[in-house]
Design an enzyme around this catalytic site. Sequence first.
Site, PDB file in Angstrom:
ATOM      1  N   HIS A 275      10.538   1.439  65.554  1.00 46.52           N
ATOM      2  CA  HIS A 275      10.869   2.633  65.916  1.00 46.52           C
ATOM      3  C   HIS A 275       9.687   3.497  65.592  1.00 46.52           C
ATOM      4  O   HIS A 275       9.081   3.094  64.575  1.00 46.52           O
ATOM      5  CB  HIS A 275      12.100   3.022  65.314  1.00 46.52           C
TER       6      HIS A 275
ATOM      7  N   ASP B 263      19.264   0.437  69.750  1.00 50.73           N
ATOM      8  CA  ASP B 263      19.574  -0.365  70.958  1.00 50.73           C
ATOM      9  C   ASP B 263      20.190  -1.741  70.630  1.00 50.73           C
ATOM     10  O   ASP B 263      20.536  -2.537  71.427  1.00 50.73           O
ATOM     11  CB  ASP B 263      18.322  -0.552  71.720  1.00 50.73           C
TER      12      ASP B 263
HETATM   13  C1  LIG Z   1       9.963   1.197  69.677  1.00 42.98           C
HETATM   14  C2  LIG Z   1       8.534   0.727  69.813  1.00 42.98           C
HETATM   15  C3  LIG Z   1       8.131   0.950  71.272  1.00 42.98           C
HETATM   16  C4  LIG Z   1       7.633   1.736  68.789  1.00 42.98           C
HETATM   17  O1  LIG Z   1       6.395   1.482  69.037  1.00 42.98           O
HETATM   18  P1  LIG Z   1       5.147   2.133  68.275  1.00 42.98           P
HETATM   19  O2  LIG Z   1       5.580   3.079  67.215  1.00 42.98           O
HETATM   20  O3  LIG Z   1       3.942   2.134  68.964  1.00 42.98           O
HETATM   21  O4  LIG Z   1       4.910   0.795  67.084  1.00 42.98           O
HETATM   22  P2  LIG Z   1       3.884  -0.422  67.286  1.00 42.98           P
HETATM   23  O5  LIG Z   1       4.228  -1.161  68.464  1.00 42.98           O
HETATM   24  O6  LIG Z   1       2.597   0.252  66.957  1.00 42.98           O
HETATM   25  O7  LIG Z   1       4.330  -1.342  66.156  1.00 42.98           O
HETATM   26  C5  LIG Z   1       4.035  -1.496  64.660  1.00 42.98           C
HETATM   27  C6  LIG Z   1       4.161  -2.777  63.884  1.00 42.98           C
HETATM   28  O8  LIG Z   1       5.490  -2.969  64.297  1.00 42.98           O
HETATM   29  C7  LIG Z   1       5.457  -4.193  64.890  1.00 42.98           C
HETATM   30  N1  LIG Z   1       6.780  -4.343  65.794  1.00 42.98           N
HETATM   31  C8  LIG Z   1       7.168  -3.040  66.472  1.00 42.98           C
HETATM   32  N2  LIG Z   1       8.369  -3.380  66.986  1.00 42.98           N
HETATM   33  C9  LIG Z   1       8.495  -4.451  66.965  1.00 42.98           C
HETATM   34  C10 LIG Z   1       9.302  -5.397  67.584  1.00 42.98           C
HETATM   35  N3  LIG Z   1      10.323  -5.073  68.318  1.00 42.98           N
HETATM   36  N4  LIG Z   1       9.450  -6.936  67.187  1.00 42.98           N
HETATM   37  C11 LIG Z   1       8.309  -7.319  66.482  1.00 42.98           C
HETATM   38  N5  LIG Z   1       7.491  -6.736  65.764  1.00 42.98           N
HETATM   39  C12 LIG Z   1       7.399  -5.268  65.954  1.00 42.98           C
HETATM   40  C13 LIG Z   1       4.081  -4.491  65.938  1.00 42.98           C
HETATM   41  O9  LIG Z   1       3.886  -5.641  65.991  1.00 42.98           O
HETATM   42  C14 LIG Z   1       3.103  -3.610  64.808  1.00 42.98           C
HETATM   43  O10 LIG Z   1       2.882  -4.830  64.013  1.00 42.98           O
HETATM   44  P3  LIG Z   1       1.396  -4.871  63.443  1.00 42.98           P
HETATM   45  O11 LIG Z   1       0.963  -3.385  62.506  1.00 42.98           O
HETATM   46  O12 LIG Z   1       1.286  -5.903  62.272  1.00 42.98           O
HETATM   47  O13 LIG Z   1       0.364  -4.713  64.521  1.00 42.98           O
HETATM   48  C15 LIG Z   1       8.303  -0.587  69.309  1.00 42.98           C
HETATM   49  O14 LIG Z   1       8.832  -0.889  68.059  1.00 42.98           O
HETATM   50  C16 LIG Z   1       9.051  -1.587  70.517  1.00 42.98           C
HETATM   51  O15 LIG Z   1       8.518  -1.820  71.662  1.00 42.98           O
HETATM   52  N6  LIG Z   1      10.243  -2.037  70.307  1.00 42.98           N
HETATM   53  C17 LIG Z   1      10.917  -2.957  71.045  1.00 42.98           C
HETATM   54  C18 LIG Z   1      11.556  -2.070  72.180  1.00 42.98           C
HETATM   55  C19 LIG Z   1      12.684  -1.242  71.648  1.00 42.98           C
HETATM   56  O16 LIG Z   1      13.713  -1.700  71.106  1.00 42.98           O
HETATM   57  N7  LIG Z   1      12.709   0.135  72.007  1.00 42.98           N
HETATM   58  C20 LIG Z   1      13.914   1.047  71.773  1.00 42.98           C
HETATM   59  C21 LIG Z   1      13.388   2.053  70.695  1.00 42.98           C
HETATM   60  S1  LIG Z   1      14.926   3.124  70.221  1.00 42.98           S
END
Ligand SMILES: CC(C)(COP(=O)(O)OP(=O)(O)OC[C@H]1O[C@@H](n2cnc3c(N)ncnc32)[C@H](O)[C@@H]1OP(=O)(O)O)[C@@H](O)C(=O)NCCC(=O)NCCS
Length: 385
Positions: free
Chosen positions: A269, A320
């Site tokens: 998140h 979710d």
């Molecule tokens: C929600 C989301 C978009 C947030 O994205 P964000 O704030 O840009 O966070 P980032 O993508 O930069 O992730 C930060 C770190 O956590 C890790 N991470 C984030 N979400 C992850 C996931 N679902 N599974 C595994 N690793 C994850 C990233 O790989 C990153 O690791 P690093 O720092 O070693 O590179 C992202 O966590 C995601 O794509 N989650 C899956 C989709 C989801 O469940 N969305 C609903 C949100 S309510």
Amino acid sequence: MSTKPDRPADNQVAQSGLADVVACESAICLVDGEEGKLLYRGYDAPELAAKSNFEEVAYLLWYGRLPGQVESDAFLAGFTGSTALPTRTVMIMRMFPRAATSMEVLRTAVSSLGHWDPDSGNTNLDACLRKAQRLTERIPLLATSHQRLRGGKEPINPIPGESIAYNFLYTLHGKDPDPTSVRTLDAALILHADHELNASTFAARVTAATMSDMYSSVTSALGALKGPLHGGANEEVMKMLMAIDDPSKAEAWVLKMLENKQKVPGFGHRVYRTEDPRATVLRQYAEELSDREGERKWFDISCEVERVVRENTKVYPNVDFYSGICYHLMGIPIELYTPIFACSRVVGWTAHILEQWANNRLIRPRAQYTGPKERKYVPIGERAS
Ligand SMILES: CC(C)(COP(=O)(O)OP(=O)(O)OC[C@H]1O[C@@H](n2cnc3c(N)ncnc32)[C@H](O)[C@@H]1OP(=O)(O)O)[C@@H](O)C(=O)NCCC(=O)NCCS
């Protein structure tokens, strides 16, 4: 004379994904990412999920306070008055291609509702509140009516006076839903109702800030919610659980995803640095429903996925991750999971639209320009290739 700079300062760098950028003031929702707390107008959202109901939470978000009995009765009567869908919107839904997804249909159908809203061009506050209420009543009906139409069945009218959660299940399945399912869906609707400046709410506010109308603003929000990084994640979670199919296969599945640098749906998140409080509540509901249905498989797979993700990453489950299992156990098809999110979040979107209009200023940020500096135009015949 204005002291504002006419362009961003040279040392100002773009914040990727606008992370932690404060874009407006809002009195609607507090997300405390460090403590894992979520407050609606100062009330703890998990407590509201346990003690309140979705309609009352809608009142709270729109009016800023909980209603008294007389206000509540009048408010609920307003919901009952907007139950039927405009006939022409149903006609439009009959014309969509079979392959159209539920969210695509919802986006277009919601946009069409604006044509037949008697308050369409009326921008006073009472009219806007009526529109918010109609949208909240009708988005669930659009979702269930389309689902029935694509299955070759006729839409069903909701039962006046019943809750939105009850009528969602009733108009989907065509029979009285059981009270546990209604209660669980109602709690899920409460927990999804608002979440500060999430992507879809920001989209709604950006559109509203141009002084466009409520239907356009909600349509913008629906477009943003549809994406798998936002509302679409709950569908991806259930698809993943079905693909894993057995708790003993969860570990290898998740490790492979992480090895391939894939994000595990339902985790992570932008704001929470601890467990999403909505996931905590929905995990309990998912377990209760699983036990009641005598079908623990999906819950057990989820627990395994959660264990492996927690042991190998810093991310926690989000809203979710456990909602999908609840919906699945209520017999709701996967393609309706994101529309259910919309059924709830429309309350938050419209509360934010009203708040934006109460003190409006066009939302127009700047970009950090990374393209070439001034280039000289060369006529086409004189270009190198
Ligand atoms: C929600 C989301 C978009 C947030 O994205 P964000 O704030 O840009 O966070 P980032 O993508 O930069 O992730 C930060 C770190 O956590 C890790 N991470 C984030 N979400 C992850 C996931 N679902 N599974 C595994 N690793 C994850 C990233 O790989 C990153 O690791 P690093 O720092 O070693 O590179 C992202 O966590 C995601 O794509 N989650 C899956 C989709 C989801 O469940 N969305 C609903 C949100 S309510």
